[in-house]
Design a protein around this motif. Structure first.
Motif, PDB file in Angstrom:
ATOM      1  N   THR A  11      -8.256  16.849 -34.329  1.00 55.36           N
ATOM      2  CA  THR A  11      -7.054  17.258 -33.599  1.00 55.36           C
ATOM      3  C   THR A  11      -5.959  16.199 -33.608  1.00 55.36           C
ATOM      4  N   SER A  17       0.166  13.816 -40.654  1.00 52.97           N
ATOM      5  CA  SER A  17       0.676  14.800 -39.706  1.00 52.97           C
ATOM      6  C   SER A  17       1.778  15.593 -40.379  1.00 52.97           C
ATOM      7  N   THR A  47      -2.659  17.508 -39.299  1.00 58.14           N
ATOM      8  CA  THR A  47      -2.437  17.903 -37.917  1.00 58.14           C
ATOM      9  C   THR A  47      -0.957  18.216 -37.741  1.00 58.14           C
ATOM     10  N   SER A  51      -4.990  20.390 -34.669  1.00 57.56           N
ATOM     11  CA  SER A  51      -5.246  20.676 -36.069  1.00 57.56           C
ATOM     12  C   SER A  51      -4.260  21.716 -36.578  1.00 57.56           C
TER      13      SER A  51
END
Length: 1258
Positions: A1059, A759, A696, A707
């Motif tokens: 997400t 992330s 993400t 995403s």
């Protein structure tokens, strides 16, 4: 010929072999040494006398005959026998040695056969695994001269070779010498990388001609020694500088600094000390740089003709500097105290100026640490004492425990700063960890780091005996290296006291790449030793995991250094002069950090192998069940075991981890390959393997997580600093009961899937792709002032595009509005590249922003130009992806702009979709379709640069869980947090994998939840469906069950996107809303299903305790009551119904399973005893019905009486806090019949609120 005959007559050979051997000696000296000039003589020496005999001028002072005689005399003196000549030895020229000797060797004229064997045995025992140097019978004669950079070279008039001496003397220079004992290490051998090889003089050379003694030793000619002062007087004169003054200083050598090259000037410094004072001496005269080999710590020396100069860069302090008339006298003993200093001298040189911009000129070879070492105890209190004549290293010590080290300062990161100790040490090099990085091991337990000094002339070899002075002792500086380290700075001195007897390393050891790149960077920047060792270890590992698949060998060290500077703060530049001369001493090694949690690099294959090995070995099936797992039936147990997940954090400080230290990964971010098991996500690849990644990133508009959508990440070499390792386990089993969980025979099939979650905000770019360079530059430009940005937008289109190739191409800008999920679909014969059949595919509905544009070069992700948005309308197109092109699925997200590029074509029709033909008079409302080819590329475009004439997004609204529960739409797009996941088994399929269905429980911040059913029978397995993650579910069907519950189901066009990433280790659902029973019961339109209730238990309505068959569910006493079931396992089941009142209303609450025990207020031992009592009968039911104790026929049962009394006691009827689910299938009213006397009454009563208890807080 007369000289030759005189030579033969002098030594009287006893055989023809000796005659021929003597003839060869004389011939060799005539050919190789007749033209050799050993001048110029040392300064101050008398002129050489004229030579006599043939070969006039040979070696400045000796004839060929005289030199030949002296050579033979020295040979006979060195031989172990005196009655014969060593005819097996031969003289060898330097050019022959360099060109013909390709193997390391040793030569010793004085050895006997037994002595040679003993020497070889000692060499092999000193370094197990290493072979002793082979012996050759060769003799060397030549002249020692200074070389460039302070080295010594042996020359014979035709060629020269570099020499290394253990204790060189200035008296050896420019004089013919005979070498009876030496080692030769040829080019590219261990410890030698200079062309021509290296000659190691094991013993002192034998001087063949008498030479003039230097200044102080020339008393025979009547010249007295020049005036010399002690260190204390020199320190006073140093502070009061007198122009033109020259002085001689004697004292003990306190420190010897290594040779440095600054502004193309080579120099070194050493200090002279006495009991209380010290003075620095600067040597930069190229003819006196070899003094660095002649002086050693503790030696008494006298240096003449010194002048006082100012050393720029060292705070303007004065320093003694040698002149062109300076001489050095080693092992000097003062005979008197001088009384005057001569000052009537006019200087011919300006004061020396040295600058701090250091430029290293040497190179290293490669490095990789080989293994970790067992911590060993080392004595660190070494003291250096001296006798009157020679210096002796005395290792007297006391044992220092680790706890006795000075306390350090605790940094915010958790690392402890410690002070290093300065010691002297003597030991043997036992391992060359990395020549290029300057890392070695001494005495098999102590690490040695030489990187903070310029690279030496000679690389250390295993077996070398070394002596270190003013070396820094560090403990636990790096977990990747020995726990005890010795590190040299610019004030440290290293001297080889005995050369190695072995020919090379005991075995091949990996090396750090870059040929000394890291040490060169280290000399320019002030970097701690812990950080440097970490960078060295990382470089050695990256060499195996990235080279040559992803990187060139030379790039690894630069990447390691860049990453090290990113993780640790910079300290600025090194002050080399303060480091060498300042008191008290400070350098980068004075302080070091000790951090057990320093980042540890690991390869992708290591991660996959460790996770795969621990996947099932560390699994306890009982731990996968709920706390009341022993009461579960057969179907409940196998359903609970069908799917499980294990998440490990890269940082052990934030959760369970694979290692004790935080991990980092380095690899190339790529689109999923054809062989990848996970098609929904990107993959991280290095030379050892690849792993799927659920990634993400932060959205540029609102700062929220979404995403991954930026295609610029594709092709970037990145370092992942924080990530989560996920192992999903899939198990098919048929366990009869809880008691059979330890029997593997009931497991029919098992497999696992491994991937990473992180992330992109926690990713550091080591080597960006071309598209990422463009993206970062555009991001920087967007942050500049408005007028500057406006000026840049007016640039020409050709200047704003990023180009890396000259291939022609066409492109079109699109905005994705809707994306279907990837699935196996029946594709027709619509493409040339693919055949008809079941193929992986998905489609994207997009808006075309402008026309198709032709380019001479690939524009990649450059800003949107004006000609790409000239049309006033937006056409819609459906992009169909199949086969190889489905790899773009992870980065195509609704609402984002992309540039679709087709290379090697200038035909605009290639990117124009084809419409659907219909009958005449029929209006079609379908979009044009475009089949995406495998060689087409997508580039994410910056959203703020889109012109305002391009319209707004047409996206489906994203609903929350509460909005989905309250709305009436049939097709919804929702987002929520995963609260729970249950794998649904499909036993109708004959395949091995029957886990084709998944039930997810999503919730939002209000605490309301929704169940979503996924059908994965025709789609690749989507990763990231874990509790704690946030999912975006597009095109899902909203349904209402027969009981009135709202749920969502998966459709063939549905798409699942992760997400946001949450903490999967401990997922806590948001607190359910607090509900009042009266409002909850009356508000029929209220869609809240789960809520918290605080009330008082009014009465017990029903209690049932029963032993049931785990297979069929029938009553179980000693065996199953069903005649068709032969099961031998049973489970204990319990159910209860109570009335709860909170002051606003009442509700009937159903409690079952493990919650019944705390409801009754029984301890674990009491509950187990009650189960044993009921096992005899099999079951028992009690109907307290409030305060009227009503029971069945068996009213005398003591267990029944106990339960009736317990249910009506204050232990049960007490305040409780419950989390309940509302039963939605209940009717609002019910018909009740009452009898009063002989009459019956029928009336309608409001049905009580029916709740199911989910959580009970006593």
């Amino acid at each position: 010929m007369e000289s030759l005959q005189d030579f033969l007559d002098r030594f009287g050979p006893s055989s023809q072999a000796e005659t021929e051997w003597l003839r060869n000696i004389f011939t060799f000296i005539t050919e190789h040494l007749s033209a050799l000039k050993c001048g110029p003589a040392p300064p101050g020496s008398p002129a050489p006398p004229a030579a006599s005999g043939s070969g006039t001028g040979v070696c400045c002072c000796c004839s060929v005959l005289g030199l030949s005689v002296r050579v033979m005399q020295r040979i006979q003196e060195q031989m172990c026998v005196s009655h014969t000549l060593p005819v097996s030895y031969r003289l060898l020229s330097v050019s022959e040695l360099v060109s013909q000797q390709h193997l390391a060797c040793v030569s010793n004229l004085s050895w006997s056969t037994n002595q040679q064997r003993a020497w070889e045995k000692e060499a092999e025992l000193s370094l197990p695994g290493g072979g002793a140097l082979p012996r050759v019978k060769l003799l060397l004669i030549g002249c020692l001269r200074e070389g460039r950079g302070g080295d010594l070279r042996l020359t014979d008039g035709r060629d020269s070779v570099r020499c290394e001496c253990l204790s060189p003397s200035p008296l050896w220079l420019h004089r013919p010498v005979f070498l009876p004992h030496w080692n030769y290490i040829p080019q590219n051998a261990s410890g030698q990388d200079e062309a021509g090889g290296c000659l190691e003089l094991i013993g002192s050379p034998v001087l063949l001609c008498p030479g003039p003694e230097q200044g102080l030793a020339a008393a025979a000619e009547g010249a007295g020694p020049p005036p010399a002062v002690g260190v204390r007087e020199a320190a006073r004169l140093l502070g009061n500088r007198v122009r033109g003054q020259r002085l001689s200083v004697f004292g003990q050598v306190g420190s010897v600094c290594p040779l440095l090259v600054v502004m193309e000037t080579t120099f070194f410094c050493f200090t002279l000390t006495d009991q209380s004072e010290s003075v620095p001496v600067l040597v930069k005269d190229s003819r006196r740089l070899f003094w660095s080999q002649c002086v050693c710590v503790g030696q008494s020396v006298c240096v003449t003709e010194l002048r006082v100069c100012v050393l720029r860069g060292w705070r303007g302090n004065n320093i003694l500097s040698v002149t062109d008339r300076s001489e050095i006298h080693t092992n000097y003993t003062p005979t008197h105290t001088p009384t005057e200093i001569h000052t009537n001298y006019t200087p011919t040189h300006t004061p020396t100026e040295i600058h701090t911009n250091y430029t290293p000129t040497h190179t290293h070879t490669n490095y990789t640490p080989t293994h970790t070492h067992t911590p060993a105890e080392i004595h660190t209190n070494y003291t250096l004492t001296h006798t009157q004549d020679t210096s002796t290293l005395v290792t007297s010590w006391t044992e220092d425990s680790e706890g006795a080290e000075p306390e350090g300062d605790l940094l915010q990161s958790g690392a402890m700063m410690k002070q290093s100790k300065i010691i002297s040490y003597q030991g043997t090099v036992t391992e060359v960890v990395s020549e290029g990085a300057g890392l070695y091991v001494i005495d098999r337990k102590v690490g040695l780091c030489l990187a903070y000094q310029p690279p030496g002339r000679r690389k250390l070899r295993p077996g070398d005996r070394v002596e270190l002075h003013h070396v820094h002792f560090l403990s636990l500086a790096s977990p990747d290296f020995p726990p005890r380290m010795l590190c040299t700075c610019l004030r440290s001195s290293l001297r080889v006291t005995a050369f190695s007897r072995v020919g090379g390393s005991p075995g091949p050891s990996p090396r750090c790449p870059g040929d000394g790149v890291l040490p060169r960077l280290l000399l320019q920047r002030n970097v701690g030793v812990s950080e440097y060792l970490w960078a060295c270890h990382l470089s050695s590992q990256l060499t195996h995991s990235l080279v040559p698949t992803l990187l060139k060998d030379q790039c690894v060290c630069v990447l390691s250094w860049r990453l090290m500077e990113t993780l640790w703060r910079r300290r600025g530049q090194r002050d080399i002069y303060s480091e060498m001369l300042e008191e008290p001493h400070t350098c980068p090694l004075s302080q070091y950090s000790v951090d057990s949690a320093v980042l540890q690099y690991t390869t992708i294959s290591d991660v996959l192998q460790c996770l795969q090995a621990d996947c099932w070995s560390s699994l306890s099936l009982a731990s996968l069940l709920s706390p009341g797992g022993s009461s579960l039936t057969r179907s409940q147990i196998n359903s609970a075991l069908s799917w499980s997940c294990r998440t490990l954090s890269s940082d052990p400080r934030t959760g369970d981890s694979l290692r004790r230290r935080p991990l980092l990964l380095v690899g190339l971010l790529e689109l999923p390959s054809l062989t990848s098991e996970l098609k929904h996500c990107l993959q991280l690849r290095d030379a050892t393997g690849a792993v799927g990644c659920v990634a993400t990133e932060t959205s540029p508009d609102g700062g929220r997580q979404r995403s991954s959508f930026n295609t610029a990440w594709i092709g970037c070499l990145v370092c992942v600093l924080q990530f989560t390792m996920v192992t999903e386990r899939f198990l098919q089993s048929d366990f009869p009961s809880y008691q059979h969980l330890d029997q593997d025979k009931f497991i029919t099939h098992k497999h696992s899937r491994i991937y990473l979650q992180f992330s992109l905000d926690h990713v550091h770019i080591l080597s960006p792709s071309v598209a990422m360079v463009t993206h970062l530059r555009q991001k920087q430009e967007a942050e500049e002032e408005e007028e500057t940005a406006a000026r840049k937008r007016r640039r020409k289109d050709s200047a704003s595009s990023v180009t890396v190739t000259t291939r022609p191409c066409i492109s079109v800008v699109i905005r994705v509005e809707q994306k279907e999920g990837v699935a196996w679909r029946n594709m027709g014969v619509g493409t040339k590249e693919e055949e008809a059949g079941l193929r992986l595919s998905f489609s994207v509905r997009a808006a075309v922003i402008g026309p198709v544009v032709s380019w001479g070069r690939d524009p990649k992700n450059g800003p949107v130009t004006q000609r790409e948005t000239t049309t006033g309308t937006e056409d819609k197109v459906v992009l169909v992806f199949s086969g190889v092109s489905t790899r773009w699925f992870p980065v195509l997200q609704p609402g984002c702009l992309y540039r679709l590029t087709a290379t090697d074509t200038q035909d605009p029709s290639v990117l124009i979709g084809s419409g659907v033909s219909g009958r005449r008079g029929v209006e079609l409302h379908t979009d044009s379709t475009l089949q995406v080819r495998s060689d087409w590329k997508f580039h994410t475009l910056p959203r703020p640069l889109l012109p305002p004439t391009c319209g707004q997004d047409v996206l489906s609204p994203v609903l929350s869980v509460s909005e989905v529960l309250d709305c009436s739409s049939e097709l919804v797009c929702l987002q929520g947090d995963v609260l729970d996941r249950i794998s649904l088994r499909d036993t109708s399929t004959g395949s091995g994998d029957t886990h084709t269905g998944v039930r997810l429980t999503l919730c939002d911040k209000t605490g309301r939840s929704l169940q979503v059913y996924l059908d994965l029978s025709h789609t690749p397995y989507p990763p990231g469906l874990l509790p704690g993650n946030t999912l975006l579910l597009s095109s899902f069907q909203r349904r209402v069950s027969r009981t009135g519950s709202v749920y969502c189901s998966h459709l063939p066009v549905s798409c699942i996107t992760v997400t946001s990433l949450g903490d999967n280790s401990c997922v806590k659902p948001p607190p359910s809303p607090m509900m009042h029973l009266g409002q909850w019961a009356l508000n029929r339109e209220h869609r809240c299903i789960v809520g918290q209730v605080k009330g008082h238990v009014v009465c017990f309505l029903f209690l049932e305790l029963q032993w049931s068959c785990s297979l069929c569910g029938s009553l179980y006493t000693e065996c199953c009551s069903s005649s068709q079931c032969r099961s031998t396992s049973s489970v204990f089941e319990s159910k209860a119904k109570v009335v709860v009142d909170d002051g606003t209303g009442e509700a009937h609450v159903w409690v079952s399973g493990a919650l019944v025990r705390p409801l009754l207020g029984l301890a674990d031992s009491q509950w187990e005893g009650l189960q044993r009592v009921i096992r005899v009968k099999g079951h028992i039911r009690a109907y307290p019905r409030g305060r009227s104790l009503v029971c069945g026929s068996d009213s005398e049962d003591p267990v029944l009486h106990f339960l009736l009394c317990l249910c009506s006691s204050h232990v049960v009827c007490r305040p409780l806090s419950l989390t309940c689910r509302k039963q939605t299938n209940q009717t609002s009213e019910e018909v009740r019949r009452f009898s009063r006397g002989d009459r019956d009454f029928v009336t309608r009563l409001t049905r009580p609120l029916q709740l199911t208890c989910l959580l009970l807080n006593t």
